[in-house]
Design a protein around this motif. Structure first.
Motif, PDB file in Angstrom:
ATOM      1  N   SER A  52      33.648  33.330  31.329  1.00 30.10           N
ATOM      2  CA  SER A  52      34.515  32.162  31.534  1.00 30.10           C
ATOM      3  C   SER A  52      35.421  32.335  32.756  1.00 30.10           C
ATOM      4  N   TYR A  53      35.863  33.573  33.024  1.00 34.75           N
ATOM      5  CA  TYR A  53      36.694  33.819  34.210  1.00 34.75           C
ATOM      6  C   TYR A  53      35.890  33.560  35.480  1.00 34.75           C
ATOM      7  N   LEU A  54      34.658  34.055  35.481  1.00 37.74           N
ATOM      8  CA  LEU A  54      33.805  33.880  36.652  1.00 37.74           C
ATOM      9  C   LEU A  54      33.429  32.404  36.831  1.00 37.74           C
ATOM     10  N   GLU A  55      33.175  31.718  35.729  1.00 46.14           N
ATOM     11  CA  GLU A  55      32.851  30.294  35.783  1.00 46.14           C
ATOM     12  C   GLU A  55      34.008  29.503  36.392  1.00 46.14           C
ATOM     13  N   GLU A  56      35.231  29.838  36.004  1.00 44.78           N
ATOM     14  CA  GLU A  56      36.403  29.153  36.558  1.00 44.78           C
ATOM     15  C   GLU A  56      36.545  29.431  38.053  1.00 44.78           C
ATOM     16  N   LEU A  57      36.334  30.691  38.443  1.00 47.09           N
ATOM     17  CA  LEU A  57      36.420  31.061  39.857  1.00 47.09           C
ATOM     18  C   LEU A  57      35.373  30.292  40.673  1.00 47.09           C
ATOM     19  N   ILE A  58      34.144  30.215  40.165  1.00 55.66           N
ATOM     20  CA  ILE A  58      33.087  29.474  40.858  1.00 55.66           C
ATOM     21  C   ILE A  58      33.492  28.014  41.034  1.00 55.66           C
ATOM     22  N   GLY A  59      34.017  27.408  39.985  1.00 61.56           N
ATOM     23  CA  GLY A  59      34.458  26.023  40.062  1.00 61.56           C
ATOM     24  C   GLY A  59      35.543  25.809  41.098  1.00 61.56           C
ATOM     25  N   GLN A  60      36.475  26.740  41.168  1.00 60.06           N
ATOM     26  CA  GLN A  60      37.566  26.640  42.147  1.00 60.06           C
ATOM     27  C   GLN A  60      37.036  26.785  43.573  1.00 60.06           C
ATOM     28  N   LEU A  61      36.129  27.737  43.788  1.00 61.98           N
ATOM     29  CA  LEU A  61      35.600  27.952  45.141  1.00 61.98           C
ATOM     30  C   LEU A  61      34.700  26.812  45.604  1.00 61.98           C
TER      31      LEU A  61
END
Length: 78
Positions: A52-61
């Motif tokens: 979920s942390y990585l998914e959020e980071l991907i969405g932000q980038l």
């Protein structure tokens, strides 16, 4: 289990800012290529023990969160 994704980031952004951004999302950032395949932008690998942390980071980038099928092609587990 660690989740990983490789993404290009604007060449105008410093490693320190990328690292700070990743850390703020519970992830780590590793510079893979200074002149990556996407127009010479640096290629970074982002990693986290929590998907979920990585998914959020991907969405932000990217500016949007990819659908589940797209995430399956982007993210790999180690």
């Amino acid at each position: 289990m660690t989740y990983n994704v490789q993404l290009d980031v604007s060449h105008e952004t410093t490693f320190e800012l990328v690292n700070e951004f990743a850390t703020g999302h519970g992830c780590t950032a590793t510079l893979i290529l200074e002149n990556g395949p996407a127009g010479g932008n640096p290629l970074y690998q982002f990693s986290s023990d929590k998907f979920s942390y990585l998914e959020e980071l991907i969405g932000q980038l990217l500016g949007y969160t990819p659908d589940e099928e797209a995430l399956k092609t982007m993210v790999w587990e180690v």
